[in-house]
Design a protein around this motif. Structure first.
Motif, short mmCIF file in Angstrom:
data_model
loop_
_atom_site.label_atom_id
_atom_site.label_comp_id
_atom_site.label_asym_id
_atom_site.label_seq_id
_atom_site.Cartn_x
_atom_site.Cartn_y
_atom_site.Cartn_z
N ARG A 1 0.84 -1.18 0.00
CA ARG A 1 0.00 0.00 0.00
C ARG A 1 0.88 1.25 0.00
NH1 ARG A 1 -3.74 0.37 5.03
NH2 ARG A 1 -4.85 -1.32 4.03
N PRO A 2 0.88 2.01 -1.05
CA PRO A 2 1.79 3.16 -1.09
C PRO A 2 1.17 4.37 -0.44
CG PRO A 2 0.70 2.88 -3.20
CD PRO A 2 0.12 1.86 -2.27
N PRO A 3 1.93 5.28 0.15
CA PRO A 3 3.32 5.07 0.50
C PRO A 3 3.40 4.31 1.80
CG PRO A 3 2.62 7.25 1.17
CD PRO A 3 1.41 6.59 0.59
N ALA A 4 4.39 3.47 1.95
CA ALA A 4 4.49 2.64 3.14
C ALA A 4 5.26 3.37 4.22
CB ALA A 4 5.18 1.33 2.79
N PRO A 5 4.56 3.84 5.24
CA PRO A 5 5.26 4.55 6.31
C PRO A 5 6.17 3.57 7.05
CG PRO A 5 2.87 4.70 6.55
CD PRO A 5 3.16 3.65 5.53
N ALA A 6 7.23 4.08 7.58
CA ALA A 6 8.17 3.23 8.29
C ALA A 6 7.54 2.71 9.57
CB ALA A 6 9.43 4.02 8.61
N GLU A 7 8.01 1.58 10.04
CA GLU A 7 7.66 1.04 11.33
C GLU A 7 6.18 0.77 11.48
OE1 GLU A 7 10.38 2.20 14.56
OE2 GLU A 7 10.25 4.15 13.58
N ARG A 8 5.59 0.35 10.42
CA ARG A 8 4.20 -0.04 10.49
C ARG A 8 4.10 -1.44 11.08
NH1 ARG A 8 -0.70 1.33 8.23
NH2 ARG A 8 -0.13 3.15 7.04
N MET A 9 3.16 -1.62 11.96
CA MET A 9 2.99 -2.93 12.58
C MET A 9 1.54 -3.36 12.45
SD MET A 9 5.05 -2.00 16.03
CE MET A 9 4.86 -0.25 15.72
N MET A 10 1.33 -4.64 12.57
CA MET A 10 -0.04 -5.11 12.52
C MET A 10 -0.15 -6.45 13.23
SD MET A 10 -0.21 -7.92 10.38
CE MET A 10 -1.95 -7.79 10.05
N THR A 11 -1.39 -6.79 13.55
CA THR A 11 -1.66 -8.16 13.98
C THR A 11 -3.14 -8.43 13.75
OG1 THR A 11 -1.50 -9.78 15.76
CG2 THR A 11 -2.17 -7.58 16.40
N VAL A 12 -3.45 -9.68 13.63
CA VAL A 12 -4.84 -10.11 13.57
C VAL A 12 -5.14 -10.78 14.90
CG1 VAL A 12 -6.50 -11.64 12.46
CG2 VAL A 12 -4.83 -10.39 11.07
N LEU A 13 -6.17 -10.30 15.59
CA LEU A 13 -6.54 -10.93 16.85
C LEU A 13 -7.42 -12.14 16.54
CD1 LEU A 13 -7.41 -7.88 19.14
CD2 LEU A 13 -5.18 -8.86 18.55
N LEU A 14 -7.02 -13.25 17.10
CA LEU A 14 -7.74 -14.49 16.83
C LEU A 14 -8.61 -14.85 18.02
CD1 LEU A 14 -4.76 -16.58 15.41
CD2 LEU A 14 -6.41 -15.21 14.14
N SER A 15 -9.70 -15.51 17.71
CA SER A 15 -10.55 -16.02 18.77
C SER A 15 -9.89 -17.26 19.36
CB SER A 15 -11.92 -16.40 18.22
OG SER A 15 -11.80 -17.57 17.43
N SER A 16 -10.48 -17.79 20.42
CA SER A 16 -9.91 -18.98 21.04
C SER A 16 -9.93 -20.16 20.07
CB SER A 16 -10.67 -19.32 22.32
OG SER A 16 -12.04 -19.49 22.01
N ARG A 17 -10.77 -20.06 19.04
CA ARG A 17 -10.78 -21.13 18.04
C ARG A 17 -9.98 -20.73 16.80
NH1 ARG A 17 -17.01 -21.85 17.65
NH2 ARG A 17 -16.57 -23.54 16.20
N ASP A 18 -9.07 -19.79 16.98
CA ASP A 18 -8.17 -19.36 15.91
C ASP A 18 -8.88 -18.73 14.72
OD1 ASP A 18 -5.84 -19.80 17.16
OD2 ASP A 18 -5.38 -21.71 16.21
N PRO B 1 6.11 -6.38 12.82
CA PRO B 1 6.36 -5.39 11.78
C PRO B 1 5.63 -5.80 10.50
CG PRO B 1 8.43 -6.15 12.77
CD PRO B 1 7.34 -7.04 13.27
N ALA B 2 5.05 -4.82 9.84
CA ALA B 2 4.36 -5.14 8.59
C ALA B 2 5.35 -5.31 7.47
CB ALA B 2 3.37 -4.03 8.25
#
Lengths: 179, 231
Positions: free
Chosen positions: B114-131, B227-228
């Protein structure tokens, strides 16, 4: 008696890692599936790549096959078509755009009568026939021959935006008709 | 494009065009990704596949080159190995083939392109207990944003509270309650400084939030910021 094993059961066997079942699927379906890929790509080498990629995906994804979501042959055909479309997109879809064999007559009116061979196909054909001819042709060119919006627009000699909204409306009408 | 930002009409049209094949490569990737996280969209796609499947019969059958099966078998060997690495990214694969881990990787990949890619972008997907992927968290040094992938509300007499636990910390920091309507939370860097490895979790709490300042209810969803930019 493997020719009598339903495709859906073969897919379940593939999910368990049965390579012979995958080969049986290939033997039974590859002519139809190669035809689907070649209709999109019109290039036997590229179509072979698509069928190759598709069978690798089928081997990996057989466990995801849900019999309640459609017949096995349609599932296999969809995987092959997506694989072919991926290749067409990666090539910028330049192949079909100047193919003189792909005019508006590429799918002759009698061709969609082929759909009558199966009940669900006959229903779809009846709904397709309620669409304006050029919209119907646009949808068929896209699905069967992998044409992008821009290529369909070029074929029909209409602006891109017009064709996009025609196709979108046509699809939604199809859905209403099929419902 | 987030799965939650789509109206039903957009969802339907995108699903239809995805199956028809007219979308460009970038949009196809986004739809496949969104469908991996959005069962309603995945169902729409499956419905369209079923509806249009008879058109497959309009292609003229043709015998493949004789050596093609050997090539396929060669790629699949050794039989026990998982899928071999491929030239093309796996997010071209239809959505429902993804495991949650791959989903997280795909999201990272999308953020990457995704442009422009800012530095130090992070992400996560939160999963349920059943993933099951349920929420996506995007973060950078300026703050953090939570968005629902599959809108779901807490029971009427409970609230969902968002927490962050920096690596090495012994107690999580509350990032506030998740609004029932939007399912979206924005947190500025003054509240929390996102960093890779930080644990993000959502717990079920009394209305108004935890009375103690620490999680009191069960952890419903959890994920760790990464880190993304790495794969």
């Amino acid at each position: 008696m493997e020719s009598e094993t339903p495709l859906s059961e073969l897919i379940l066997l593939v999910a368990d890692g049965d390579r012979r079942a995958l080969r049986s699927i290939y033997q039974r379906e590859s002519t139809r599936l190669f035809g689907i890929a070649n209709a999109v790509l019109r290039d036997r080498d590229a179509a072979a790549d698509a069928v190759h990629d598709a069978f690798v995906r089928i081997a990996a994804r057989a466990g995801q096959y849900d019999q309640t979501r459609g017949v096995a042959s349609a599932w296999l055909g969809a995987i092959v078509r997506y694989a072919a479309l991926d290749i067409a997109r990666a090539r910028g879809r330049e192949i079909p755009s100047d193919d003189p064999a792909l005019g508006d007559s590429a799918i002759a009116p009698e061709a969609i009568e082929l759909l009558d061979a199966k009940a669900e196909g006959a229903r779809l054909r009846a709904c397709l026939l309620t669409l304006e001819e050029r919209i119907r042709n646009g949808i068929l060119l896209a699905f069967v021959h992998g044409l992008s919006h821009a290529e369909v627009a070029a074929k029909l000699g209409e602006p891109l935006g017009t064709v996009k909204s025609w196709i979108r409306r046509g699809l939604l009408r199809l859905r209403e008709c099929l419902a | 494009m987030s799965a939650t930002a789509m109206t039903p009409e957009e969802r339907q049209a995108l699903a239809a065009e995805y199956v028809l094949g007219t979308l460009d490569a970038a949009t196809v990737r986004m739809v496949a990704l969104a469908a991996a996280l959005d069962p309603v969209l995945a169902d729409e796609i499956a419905d369209w596949e079923m509806a249009l499947a008879p058109l497959q019969d309009l292609a003229t059958p043709e015998a493949p080159p004789p050596e093609l099966w050997d090539r396929i078998a060669g790629t699949l060997e050794p039989a026990a190995a998982p899928l071999p690495a491929r030239r093309k990214a796996s997010w071209f694969w239809p959505a429902w083939s993804f495991g949650a881990t791959v989903v997280a990787g795909s999201l990272a990949a999308i953020l990457l392109v995704r442009p422009p890619a800012p530095a130090e972008r992070m992400m996560t997907v939160l999963l349920s207990s059943r993933d099951q992927p349920a929420w996506v968290v995007e973060a950078d040094r300026a703050g953090l944003r939570l968005a629902a992938l599959n809108p779901r509300a807490a029971p009427a007499d409970r609230a969902m509270q968002l927490w962050a636990l920096p690596q090495g910390a012994t107690a999580p920091t509350s990032l506030g309650l998740i609004p029932r309507e939007s399912g979206e939370v924005r947190v500025s860097a003054s509240q929390i400084r996102p960093e890779p490895g930080m644990l993000i979790e959502i717990t079920l709490e009394p209305p108004g939030g935890s009375p103690t300042g620490r999680p009191t209810g069960p952890v419903l969803f959890i994920g760790r910021l990464s880190p993304a930019t790495g794969t």
